[in-house]
Scaffold this motif. Structure first.
Motif, PDB file in Angstrom:
ATOM      1  N   ALA A  79       0.841  -1.192   0.000  1.00 57.04           N
ATOM      2  CA  ALA A  79       0.000   0.000   0.000  1.00 57.04           C
ATOM      3  C   ALA A  79       0.877   1.243   0.000  1.00 57.04           C
ATOM      4  N   GLY A  80       0.543   2.173  -0.875  1.00 59.19           N
ATOM      5  CA  GLY A  80       1.300   3.410  -0.998  1.00 59.19           C
ATOM      6  C   GLY A  80       2.416   3.356  -2.016  1.00 59.19           C
ATOM      7  N   GLU A  81       2.697   2.166  -2.557  1.00 59.77           N
ATOM      8  CA  GLU A  81       3.758   2.015  -3.556  1.00 59.77           C
ATOM      9  C   GLU A  81       3.159   1.741  -4.934  1.00 59.77           C
ATOM     10  N   MET A  82       3.906   2.082  -5.970  1.00 56.04           N
ATOM     11  CA  MET A  82       3.462   1.856  -7.342  1.00 56.04           C
ATOM     12  C   MET A  82       3.352   0.351  -7.627  1.00 56.04           C
ATOM     13  N   ALA A  83       2.304  -0.025  -8.307  1.00 59.07           N
ATOM     14  CA  ALA A  83       2.116  -1.423  -8.678  1.00 59.07           C
ATOM     15  C   ALA A  83       3.087  -1.821  -9.774  1.00 59.07           C
ATOM     16  N   SER A  84       3.606  -3.036  -9.701  1.00 57.02           N
ATOM     17  CA  SER A  84       4.428  -3.575 -10.784  1.00 57.02           C
ATOM     18  C   SER A  84       3.538  -3.877 -11.985  1.00 57.02           C
ATOM     19  N   VAL A  85       4.150  -4.070 -13.138  1.00 60.80           N
ATOM     20  CA  VAL A  85       3.377  -4.447 -14.330  1.00 60.80           C
ATOM     21  C   VAL A  85       2.713  -5.803 -14.103  1.00 60.80           C
ATOM     22  N   ALA A  86       3.401  -6.703 -13.407  1.00 60.76           N
ATOM     23  CA  ALA A  86       2.828  -8.021 -13.121  1.00 60.76           C
ATOM     24  C   ALA A  86       1.555  -7.883 -12.292  1.00 60.76           C
ATOM     25  N   LEU A  87       1.574  -7.023 -11.286  1.00 64.16           N
ATOM     26  CA  LEU A  87       0.379  -6.794 -10.471  1.00 64.16           C
ATOM     27  C   LEU A  87      -0.694  -6.081 -11.282  1.00 64.16           C
TER      28      LEU A  87
END
Length: 244
Positions: A79-87
């Motif tokens: 939470a609060g971090e950028m999502a990876s492309v995989a996510l």
């Protein structure tokens, strides 16, 4: 003299022939010596688990659930971090293939299909004891733009036979796509639109608790969702049991 010479020559030949025969016999005996017995490799010890997920929403089918065995240093989302492309691929389209290929993910088992509202799916896993570490369970709420739910970092190492752990999970917003609810933007049965889109047009490009859907019944005129698609937390219940 001639007779004696021939006699001696014959004896020499017989002696040489006998010696060669003995040498061949000795070589033959050496070739037939059985190799030393190798110890049998130790049997692989495994642990068996069952993961059961129950959909707690009124009208939000869940994509086929993925269970991912992973090392201690793996974190699929924060939470609060950028999502990876995989996510992002999971949150927008229910695709877990990139998550399963992440470094530190040691094994993946997926469910049999989508889990409808009120329905339950159970996934069985057999893991070599040497590879038992942590478990993550993740799935998408498919009548949304980019909502997902799950749990990660479940320590399986000390779970005893017939012992269980249960989690009620909240919905997360991947922050990778605007929650427009517009026609053609969601892969679930309420819309049948696209899944993953590489363009990031979310309100905020970070993972956060999902605010919920608004729907046409709530005044969002461009939405294809109805009030039945709204959800509150928790949206799923996940139970992990060691069976063997």
């Amino acid at each position: 003299m001639t007779i004696t010479t021939r006699f001696n020559s014959t004896r020499i030949k017989l002696t040489l022939l006998a010696s060669a025969t003995l040498m061949l016999a000795a070589c033959s005996d050496n070739d037939n010596t059985p190799p030393p017995e190798m110890p049998e490799p130790p049997a692989v010890v495994t642990k068996n688990f069952e993961v059961t997920i129950t959909n707690l929403t009124a009208n939000q089918p869940l994509s086929p659930v993925a269970t991912l065995q992973h090392n201690d240093d793996v974190q699929l989302w924060m939470a609060g971090e950028m999502a990876s492309v995989a996510l992002e691929k999971l949150a927008e389209g229910g695709d877990t293939s990139d998550l399963s290929e992440l470094q530190g993910v040691t094994g993946t088992v997926s469910g049999s299909g989508a889990v409808g509202p009120g329905a339950t799916d159970t996934i069985s896993m057999e893991i070599p004891e040497a590879r038992v570490a942590n478990l993550a369970v993740i799935t998408m709420l498919v009548n949304t733009n980019d909502a997902f739910t799950g749990v990660q970092g479940i320590d399986l190492t000390d779970l005893a036979i017939d012992e269980s752990m249960s989690y009620r999970t909240m919905a997360y917003d991947a922050g990778t796509e605007a929650n427009s609810e517009a026609k053609g933007t969601m892969p679930g049965p309420a819309d049948g639109g696209e899944g993953f889109n590489a363009s990031r047009e979310g309100d905020v490009d970070r993972v956060h608790i999902h605010p919920g859907v608004i729907s046409m019944d709530d005044g969002l005129m461009d939405s294809v969702l109805s009030a039945s698609h709204r959800f509150d937390n928790p949206v799923a219940m996940i139970t992990i049991t060691r069976t063997k």
